[in-house]
Write a protein that holds these residues in place. Sequence first.
Motif, PDB file in Angstrom:
ATOM      1  N   SER A   1     111.057 -45.206  36.383  1.00 55.06           N
ATOM      2  CA  SER A   1     111.681 -44.744  37.632  1.00 55.06           C
ATOM      3  C   SER A   1     112.931 -45.542  37.958  1.00 55.06           C
ATOM      4  O   SER A   1     113.089 -46.697  37.557  1.00 55.06           O
ATOM      5  N   LEU A   2     113.801 -44.881  38.717  1.00 52.03           N
ATOM      6  CA  LEU A   2     115.019 -45.495  39.245  1.00 52.03           C
ATOM      7  C   LEU A   2     114.906 -45.512  40.765  1.00 52.03           C
ATOM      8  O   LEU A   2     114.258 -44.641  41.352  1.00 52.03           O
ATOM      9  N   VAL A   3     115.550 -46.479  41.388  1.00 49.37           N
ATOM     10  CA  VAL A   3     115.622 -46.551  42.845  1.00 49.37           C
ATOM     11  C   VAL A   3     117.083 -46.725  43.242  1.00 49.37           C
ATOM     12  O   VAL A   3     117.854 -47.390  42.543  1.00 49.37           O
ATOM     13  N   ASN A   4     117.454 -46.107  44.351  1.00 46.41           N
ATOM     14  CA  ASN A   4     118.796 -46.225  44.906  1.00 46.41           C
ATOM     15  C   ASN A   4     118.681 -46.940  46.249  1.00 46.41           C
ATOM     16  O   ASN A   4     118.196 -46.369  47.219  1.00 46.41           O
ATOM     17  N   THR A   5     119.124 -48.175  46.301  1.00 46.70           N
ATOM     18  CA  THR A   5     119.066 -48.949  47.545  1.00 46.70           C
ATOM     19  C   THR A   5     120.376 -48.891  48.324  1.00 46.70           C
ATOM     20  O   THR A   5     120.502 -49.528  49.356  1.00 46.70           O
ATOM     21  N   GLY A   6     121.325 -48.119  47.817  1.00 42.36           N
ATOM     22  CA  GLY A   6     122.623 -48.003  48.469  1.00 42.36           C
ATOM     23  C   GLY A   6     122.593 -47.112  49.701  1.00 42.36           C
ATOM     24  O   GLY A   6     121.565 -46.534  50.056  1.00 42.36           O
ATOM     25  N   LYS A   7     123.741 -46.997  50.329  1.00 43.43           N
ATOM     26  CA  LYS A   7     123.869 -46.225  51.563  1.00 43.43           C
ATOM     27  C   LYS A   7     124.219 -44.760  51.310  1.00 43.43           C
ATOM     28  O   LYS A   7     124.212 -43.957  52.237  1.00 43.43           O
ATOM     29  N   LYS A   8     124.535 -44.407  50.054  1.00 43.99           N
ATOM     30  CA  LYS A   8     124.910 -43.032  49.715  1.00 43.99           C
ATOM     31  C   LYS A   8     124.074 -42.543  48.544  1.00 43.99           C
ATOM     32  O   LYS A   8     123.715 -43.319  47.657  1.00 43.99           O
ATOM     33  N   ALA A   9     123.798 -41.235  48.531  1.00 40.90           N
ATOM     34  CA  ALA A   9     123.113 -40.623  47.394  1.00 40.90           C
ATOM     35  C   ALA A   9     123.985 -40.779  46.144  1.00 40.90           C
ATOM     36  O   ALA A   9     125.211 -40.880  46.246  1.00 40.90           O
ATOM     37  N   VAL A  10     123.355 -40.811  44.974  1.00 41.34           N
ATOM     38  CA  VAL A  10     124.080 -40.933  43.714  1.00 41.34           C
ATOM     39  C   VAL A  10     123.796 -39.692  42.875  1.00 41.34           C
ATOM     40  O   VAL A  10     122.641 -39.361  42.613  1.00 41.34           O
ATOM     41  N   ASN A  11     124.858 -38.996  42.460  1.00 43.74           N
ATOM     42  CA  ASN A  11     124.734 -37.866  41.561  1.00 43.74           C
ATOM     43  C   ASN A  11     124.555 -38.428  40.151  1.00 43.74           C
ATOM     44  O   ASN A  11     125.412 -39.130  39.640  1.00 43.74           O
ATOM     45  N   LEU A  12     123.422 -38.122  39.515  1.00 45.88           N
ATOM     46  CA  LEU A  12     123.107 -38.683  38.205  1.00 45.88           C
ATOM     47  C   LEU A  12     123.623 -37.854  37.038  1.00 45.88           C
ATOM     48  O   LEU A  12     123.417 -38.233  35.878  1.00 45.88           O
ATOM     49  N   LYS A  13     124.311 -36.758  37.290  1.00 44.71           N
ATOM     50  CA  LYS A  13     124.797 -35.908  36.206  1.00 44.71           C
ATOM     51  C   LYS A  13     125.634 -36.727  35.212  1.00 44.71           C
ATOM     52  O   LYS A  13     126.587 -37.386  35.582  1.00 44.71           O
TER      53      LYS A  13
END
Length: 151
Positions: free
Chosen positions: A57-69
């Motif tokens: 799994s990956l986690v995004n702790t940032g303030k914006k969504a990340v497009n993984l394409k």
Amino acid sequence: MRRLLGTMAALAVALGGTLAAASPAQAAPTLRFHTAFYDSPGKDTRSNKSRNAEWISLVNTGKKAVNLKGWSIKEKGGRVYTFGAVSIPAKGGKIYLHTGNGTDTKKHVYWNSGNYIWNNTGDKATLRKPSKKAYDTCSWTNKKGRSKIAC
């Protein structure tokens, strides 16, 4: 002379503080590996259920969504999974990459592999940007009684 030395000292402190604050080695990535469940429970039957119980799994702790394409995960042995049009939400959002077959959703994506990907005796996963540049890694070694690891 004192005025010149005082000005130079203030400049050195200001520059030093700026350089220290900008140091990239201190900044943790906001998108990173979270957990690897590298040894699915029970006997390795190679059934789809067993293969899908193996995931990373990956986690995004940032303030914006990340497009993984275009982002990819590469296994130490060279196998690569490339993400399609999926985003990982901000502020603790997670996405799980399962080994077996399945239908991708917002939170679960599937490698669609007929074999296990992660080695129980030890392996390394590398998260790569679309440019193929390494961004984060998660690795483990064999430990009796353990089947998953926090990255």
